[in-house]
Design a protein around this motif. Structure first.
Motif, PDB file in Angstrom:
ATOM      1  N   TRP B  56      22.554  53.428  13.259  1.00 57.77           N
ATOM      2  CA  TRP B  56      21.241  52.922  13.662  1.00 57.77           C
ATOM      3  C   TRP B  56      20.166  53.847  13.136  1.00 57.77           C
ATOM      4  O   TRP B  56      20.271  55.062  13.231  1.00 57.77           O
ATOM      5  CB  TRP B  56      21.139  52.852  15.194  1.00 57.77           C
ATOM      6  N   ARG B  58      16.125  54.698  13.449  1.00 54.02           N
ATOM      7  CA  ARG B  58      14.978  54.402  14.326  1.00 54.02           C
ATOM      8  C   ARG B  58      13.823  53.752  13.584  1.00 54.02           C
ATOM      9  O   ARG B  58      12.902  53.233  14.195  1.00 54.02           O
ATOM     10  CB  ARG B  58      14.502  55.674  15.021  1.00 54.02           C
ATOM     11  N   THR B  59      13.858  53.864  12.270  1.00 53.59           N
ATOM     12  CA  THR B  59      12.793  53.199  11.510  1.00 53.59           C
ATOM     13  C   THR B  59      13.068  51.696  11.398  1.00 53.59           C
ATOM     14  O   THR B  59      12.168  50.930  11.034  1.00 53.59           O
ATOM     15  CB  THR B  59      12.681  53.797  10.089  1.00 53.59           C
ATOM     16  N   ASN B  60      14.275  51.342  11.751  1.00 55.49           N
ATOM     17  CA  ASN B  60      14.632  49.922  11.760  1.00 55.49           C
ATOM     18  C   ASN B  60      13.765  49.187  12.785  1.00 55.49           C
ATOM     19  O   ASN B  60      13.635  49.624  13.928  1.00 55.49           O
ATOM     20  CB  ASN B  60      16.123  49.811  12.133  1.00 55.49           C
ATOM     21  N   ILE B  61      13.195  48.094  12.340  1.00 54.38           N
ATOM     22  CA  ILE B  61      12.251  47.365  13.200  1.00 54.38           C
ATOM     23  C   ILE B  61      12.925  46.847  14.475  1.00 54.38           C
ATOM     24  O   ILE B  61      12.335  46.864  15.568  1.00 54.38           O
ATOM     25  CB  ILE B  61      11.578  46.208  12.402  1.00 54.38           C
ATOM     26  N   ALA B  64      13.334  49.693  16.769  1.00 51.69           N
ATOM     27  CA  ALA B  64      12.013  50.066  17.297  1.00 51.69           C
ATOM     28  C   ALA B  64      11.589  49.107  18.408  1.00 51.69           C
ATOM     29  O   ALA B  64      11.048  49.532  19.441  1.00 51.69           O
ATOM     30  CB  ALA B  64      10.988  50.062  16.172  1.00 51.69           C
ATOM     31  N   LEU B  67      13.687  49.828  21.413  1.00 53.50           N
ATOM     32  CA  LEU B  67      13.208  51.087  22.034  1.00 53.50           C
ATOM     33  C   LEU B  67      11.943  50.832  22.855  1.00 53.50           C
ATOM     34  O   LEU B  67      11.812  51.313  23.994  1.00 53.50           O
ATOM     35  CB  LEU B  67      12.935  52.137  20.949  1.00 53.50           C
ATOM     36  N   GLY B  68      11.023  50.048  22.274  1.00 55.99           N
ATOM     37  CA  GLY B  68       9.788  49.721  23.000  1.00 55.99           C
ATOM     38  C   GLY B  68      10.079  48.968  24.285  1.00 55.99           C
ATOM     39  O   GLY B  68       9.509  49.274  25.346  1.00 55.99           O
TER      40      GLY B  68
END
Lengths: 192, 193
Positions: B56, B58-61, B64, B67-68
């Motif tokens: 995974w 974290r720059t993966n949309i 993201a 995560l949000g």
């Protein structure tokens, strides 16, 4: 028809009696009487036996009698200390049925009259904890080292909060102190 | 500020910037740690199912967005359910209504929704914690909330005394770290109430 002489004789006798009575000096007469000798001849016990004391007392207005008594003056003449010395308080208490008395006491009503908050507020908790085993109980029941560290961390954070707050207040030149807490909580604190 | 047993009482007062920042820091670490654990568990499950290792980024949309959503759930659920997150519980602060009443769950959700707004313009919305009279940030003003100290410092004082009494009884000298708040020390550590 009655004899007209009889009323005449009766009036004459009454008049004569009045004259005799007015001529008598009763005080002098009584002074010459030896009352002790008279009383010696009287059998008082026999006389009292025939006396109905209850009937006599019924005719006495005790309340009126007591109204005439100066109780304070009476009490002033009583020496309470020697009187109390003669009272065996232990024996008196021993005769009292405390259980019976307590059963008649409305403990709820008594407690209603006690301001428990005020009572608790008067307890010096610091002193209580330090002087009793309560401290050990709290220490065992509270988290020990973890809560100690938490207390210390929070304490430091609050200290820093207030330090920063003071400096911000100076920089902004606040003339009025800011409210320390929301209104509802301030009211709660004021009431407690 | 009221005094109880020699310690300054701050319970119910508006919480300051340091307590709130530390609480937020703890929440960020905890929520990120939980998210990382979740990702690791999901990777392991995907590897078991597909037989291929899944990494995974974290720059993966998608990551993201997840995560949000997770952060929104973490903060929103905590505030709606109890008025405090884990970090706030550690620092002894709590979210309440602006007037001091208990927080309605919907306010907790609204607070979580508008929370990101305070990060805009280099976190300008958080400036309110420093300068606003009631220490309310932008998201507090929008949601009608405030943050107060919910820490029972009087209980902390009793714990301190109890420990002191017990160590005194056992003869082991020990000075609790929280003892700065005793009488005569009102400097930067006014501490517990």
């Amino acid at each position: 028809m009655t004899d007209p002489v009889e009323p005449l004789a009766q009036r004459a006798a009454e008049r004569a009696l009045e004259l005799v009575v007015s001529a008598l000096d009763f005080n002098a007469l009584v002074a010459r009487v030896d009352l002790n000798a008279v009383l010696d001849h009287v059998n008082l016990n026999e006389a009292l036996k025939s006396l109905d004391v209850n009937a006599l007392l019924d005719r006495v207005d005790v309340n009126a009698l007591l109204r005439r008594v100066d109780v304070n003056a009476l009490l002033d003449r009583v020496e309470l200390d020697p009187l109390l010395d003669r009272v065996d308080v232990d024996a008196l208490v021993g005769r009292a049925n405390v259980d019976s008395i307590m059963q008649r006491v409305d403990v709820g009503a008594v407690l209603d009259r006690v301001d428990v908050n005020d009572l608790v507020g008067r307890i010096d908790m610091d002193e209580l904890v330090e002087q009793t085993d309560l401290g050990a109980v709290i220490a065992r029941s509270s988290g020990g080292a973890a809560s100690e560290a938490l207390d210390a961390a929070r304490s430091q954070a609050v200290g820093l909060d207030q330090f920063i707050d003071r400096w911000v207040g100076r920089l902004l030149r606040r003339k009025h102190p800011r409210p320390p807490a929301p209104a509802a909580l301030l009211d709660g604190q004021a009431q407690s | 500020m009221s005094r109880t047993g020699g310690w300054v009482s701050v319970q119910g007062h508006y919480a300051g910037s340091v307590s709130r920042f530390l609480a937020f820091l703890i929440d960020v670490v905890v929520s990120a740690g939980l998210f990382a654990l979740g990702l690791a568990a999901a990777s392991l499950a995907a590897q078991v199912v597909t037989g291929h290792s899944v990494s995974w980024n974290r720059t993966n949309i998608v990551v993201a967005i997840i995560l949000g959503a997770w952060e929104f759930f973490y903060f929103g659920y905590s505030w709606a359910a109890s008025g405090r997150t884990f970090g706030m519980a550690v620092l002894g602060v709590r979210v309440v209504r602006a007037d001091g009443g208990g927080l309605d769950p919907w306010r907790g959700v609204v607070r979580a929704l508008v929370f990101p707004l305070s990060f805009l313009f280099f976190g300008l919305g958080f400036l309110g914690i420093l300068v606003q009279r009631e220490h309310r940030a932008l998201h507090d003003l929008i949601a009608g909330t405030a943050v107060i100290y919910a820490w029972d410092a009087r209980a902390a004082r009793l714990r301190f005394l109890a420990r002191d009494a017990e160590t005194g009884a056992t003869g082991i000298p020990q000075r609790p770290a929280g003892s700065e708040g005793r009488d005569g020390d009102e400097g930067t550590s006014p501490a517990p109430a």
